[in-house]
Design a protein around this motif. Structure first.
Motif, short mmCIF file in Angstrom:
data_model
loop_
_atom_site.label_atom_id
_atom_site.label_comp_id
_atom_site.label_asym_id
_atom_site.label_seq_id
_atom_site.Cartn_x
_atom_site.Cartn_y
_atom_site.Cartn_z
N GLU A 1 0.82 -1.20 0.00
CA GLU A 1 0.00 0.00 0.00
C GLU A 1 0.86 1.26 0.00
OE1 GLU A 1 -2.97 2.83 0.14
OE2 GLU A 1 -3.01 0.73 -0.52
N MET A 2 1.98 1.25 0.74
CA MET A 2 2.78 2.48 0.81
C MET A 2 3.45 2.79 -0.54
SD MET A 2 5.95 1.37 3.25
CE MET A 2 7.36 0.42 2.66
N PHE A 3 3.74 1.76 -1.33
CA PHE A 3 4.28 2.02 -2.66
C PHE A 3 3.18 2.40 -3.64
CE2 PHE A 3 7.83 -0.52 -0.93
CZ PHE A 3 8.88 0.33 -1.24
N GLU A 4 2.02 1.77 -3.52
CA GLU A 4 0.90 2.09 -4.40
C GLU A 4 0.37 3.50 -4.17
OE1 GLU A 4 -0.88 0.29 -6.93
OE2 GLU A 4 1.08 -0.71 -6.91
N SER A 5 0.31 3.90 -2.90
CA SER A 5 -0.24 5.22 -2.55
C SER A 5 0.82 6.32 -2.53
CB SER A 5 -0.92 5.15 -1.18
OG SER A 5 0.04 4.84 -0.17
N HIS A 6 2.07 5.94 -2.77
CA HIS A 6 3.20 6.87 -2.81
C HIS A 6 3.46 7.55 -1.47
CE1 HIS A 6 3.26 6.23 -7.10
NE2 HIS A 6 2.00 6.62 -7.20
N THR A 7 3.13 6.85 -0.36
CA THR A 7 3.58 7.34 0.94
C THR A 7 5.03 6.93 1.17
OG1 THR A 7 2.64 5.37 2.01
CG2 THR A 7 1.29 7.36 1.97
N ALA A 8 5.55 6.05 0.31
CA ALA A 8 6.99 5.76 0.28
C ALA A 8 7.60 6.67 -0.78
CB ALA A 8 7.24 4.30 -0.07
N HIS A 9 8.62 7.42 -0.38
CA HIS A 9 9.22 8.41 -1.29
C HIS A 9 10.66 8.01 -1.63
CE1 HIS A 9 5.81 11.10 -0.70
NE2 HIS A 9 5.93 10.90 0.62
N LYS A 10 10.95 7.95 -2.92
CA LYS A 10 12.28 7.58 -3.39
C LYS A 10 13.01 8.80 -3.92
CE LYS A 10 10.31 3.24 -5.15
NZ LYS A 10 10.10 2.42 -6.37
N VAL A 11 14.31 8.84 -3.67
CA VAL A 11 15.17 9.88 -4.25
C VAL A 11 16.35 9.17 -4.92
CG1 VAL A 11 16.70 11.83 -3.80
CG2 VAL A 11 14.53 11.66 -2.58
N TYR A 12 16.61 9.55 -6.15
CA TYR A 12 17.72 8.98 -6.91
C TYR A 12 18.75 10.05 -7.20
CZ TYR A 12 14.65 4.99 -8.05
OH TYR A 12 13.82 3.90 -8.00
N ASN A 13 19.98 9.63 -7.48
CA ASN A 13 21.01 10.50 -8.03
C ASN A 13 21.37 9.99 -9.41
OD1 ASN A 13 22.50 10.88 -4.80
ND2 ASN A 13 21.39 12.45 -5.92
N HIS B 1 21.45 5.91 -9.33
CA HIS B 1 21.60 5.32 -8.00
C HIS B 1 20.43 5.73 -7.12
CE1 HIS B 1 23.89 3.81 -4.52
NE2 HIS B 1 23.51 4.90 -3.88
N ALA B 2 19.79 4.74 -6.48
CA ALA B 2 18.70 5.01 -5.55
C ALA B 2 19.31 5.45 -4.22
CB ALA B 2 17.84 3.76 -5.37
N GLU B 3 19.31 6.75 -3.96
CA GLU B 3 20.03 7.30 -2.82
C GLU B 3 19.28 7.11 -1.50
OE1 GLU B 3 21.75 11.58 -1.24
OE2 GLU B 3 19.76 11.38 -2.12
N SER B 4 17.94 7.25 -1.54
CA SER B 4 17.21 7.14 -0.26
C SER B 4 15.79 6.67 -0.49
CB SER B 4 17.20 8.50 0.47
OG SER B 4 16.39 9.43 -0.22
N LEU B 5 15.24 6.08 0.58
CA LEU B 5 13.84 5.65 0.60
C LEU B 5 13.27 6.09 1.94
CD1 LEU B 5 11.49 4.00 -0.66
CD2 LEU B 5 12.42 2.00 0.53
N THR B 6 12.22 6.90 1.89
CA THR B 6 11.54 7.37 3.10
C THR B 6 10.15 6.75 3.14
OG1 THR B 6 12.75 9.48 3.10
CG2 THR B 6 10.70 9.40 4.35
N PHE B 7 9.80 6.11 4.26
CA PHE B 7 8.54 5.36 4.31
C PHE B 7 8.08 5.18 5.75
CE2 PHE B 7 12.13 2.54 4.64
CZ PHE B 7 11.78 1.61 5.60
N PRO B 8 6.78 4.96 5.94
CA PRO B 8 6.28 4.63 7.28
C PRO B 8 6.55 3.15 7.57
CG PRO B 8 4.46 4.72 5.74
CD PRO B 8 5.68 5.13 4.97
#
Length: 341
Positions: A173-185, A317-324
């Protein structure tokens, strides 16, 4: 992912039946070896029962169900897949429910249609199983590991897996609803004559519908496709972080997982300026960042599929993943350092 339900007209073996039907359904030729892989991989059912025997005899009136991931089906193993075993230093976070690791480049996230091809999912299971056997020497069953999202084979960095089925729904659900946030470089190449268009601090948003633009049976390539033709919304925010001089990059490991030097003395490289970008995808389409940067005219270094300069790897490069956290709800940020002079 496509699914097909097909009625059998007369008695025939399963592989012969699919050899006749799949080209018609997919609009392209499908080799015997690919049909065999599809069956052995468990993607074919007869009357609701999974069948893994290519020579299985079908009776008239039977219903054959086939689940096909075209990208996997038509993918051929690349010769430079690395040999990789997970080590404790590659684990960025772990508890009893999830594990977050630092994925290397040149290594697929999961198994494809080529059953013998190693992958990150299998490597983590091997590591967890060996560790488990230290405390439980008689353990016979490998631990569970759930795939929640994916990184392209050539992308390195942060990726999360579940260790407990009870948290799968929350993680999905957190990936589908985009409550998980990805940052790439990403490192991109800009013609030096046009570098002034991309000053440090510049922010750009790319927003357009995307879809597959390559013919079936060829390397999967995505691009701008109108919604009426099946395109899906895609949006990425970019920020130029800094310029990277070639003389500072030569011989330096741009990522902590991949020690590769720039090609030295390349005339084409001297014509370009290299920029480090922060990339924040707000949707999750296949190859989204790669497509959006190519659209801007600044393809990722090493991304030859989308017009980038040749290089030893795709510099994404996937630098970070922020999620509940799926149990506590606590907001977490897990990072993988981007080492770049």
């Amino acid at each position: 992912m496509k699914s097909f339900n097909i009625k059998v007209a007369s008695s025939i073996s399963l592989n012969e039946f699919l050899r006749a039907e799949l080209p018609r359904l997919l609009g392209t030729e499908v080799s015997n070896s690919k049909i065999r892989r599809l069956i052995v991989a468990g993607s074919v059912s007869v009357g609701g029962r999974q069948i893994r025997l290519p020579g299985f005899n079908l009776r008239a009136g039977s219903e054959v169900s086939v689940l096909i991931d075209e990208e996997k089906l038509f993918f051929e193993k690349q010769p430079d897949d690395i040999n990789y075993e997970l080590t404790p230093k590659d684990i960025l976070f772990e508890d009893e429910n999830i594990i977050v690791v630092n994925k290397p480049t040149h290594f697929p996230t999961e198994a494809g249609m080529v059953g013998s091809r190693d992958n990150l999912h299998a490597a983590i299971i091997r590591f967890l199983f060996e560790r488990q056997k230290i405390e439980h020497p008689n353990a016979k069953n490998p631990p569970y590991l759930g795939i929640m999202h994916r990184l392209d084979r050539d992308t390195s960095g942060v990726i999360l897996f579940t260790k407990n089925r009870s948290v799968n729904a929350a993680c999905h659900e957190m990936f589908e609803s985009h409550t998980a946030h990805k940052v790439y470089n990403a490192v991109v190449a800009v013609k030096s004559s046009e570098a002034a268009k991309f000053p440090v601090g510049k922010k750009i948003t790319v927003d357009f519908p995307m879809g597959r633009i390559s013919p079936k049976g060829q390397a999967a390539k995505w691009g701008k496709v109108s919604e009426k033709n099946g395109g899906l919304s895609s949006r990425t925010e970019f920020e130029v972080l800094k310029e990277i001089k070639i003389d500072k990059m030569q011989g330096v490991a741009p990522f902590n997982l991949c020690q590769v030097p720039f090609s030295q003395g390349s005339a084409s490289f001297r014509d370009f300026t290299f920029l480090l970008l922060k990339c924040s995808p707000l949707t999750g389409r296949t190859h989204q960042i790669r497509v959006h940067l190519a659209f801007l005219g600044i393809p990722i270094l090493g991304d030859s599929l989308y017009g980038g300069l040749d290089y030893e790897r795709i510099m994404l490069h996937a630098e970070s993943l922020t999620f509940p956290h799926p149990v506590s709800g606590k907001i977490m940020t897990v990072e993988s350092s981007f080492k770049c002079n």
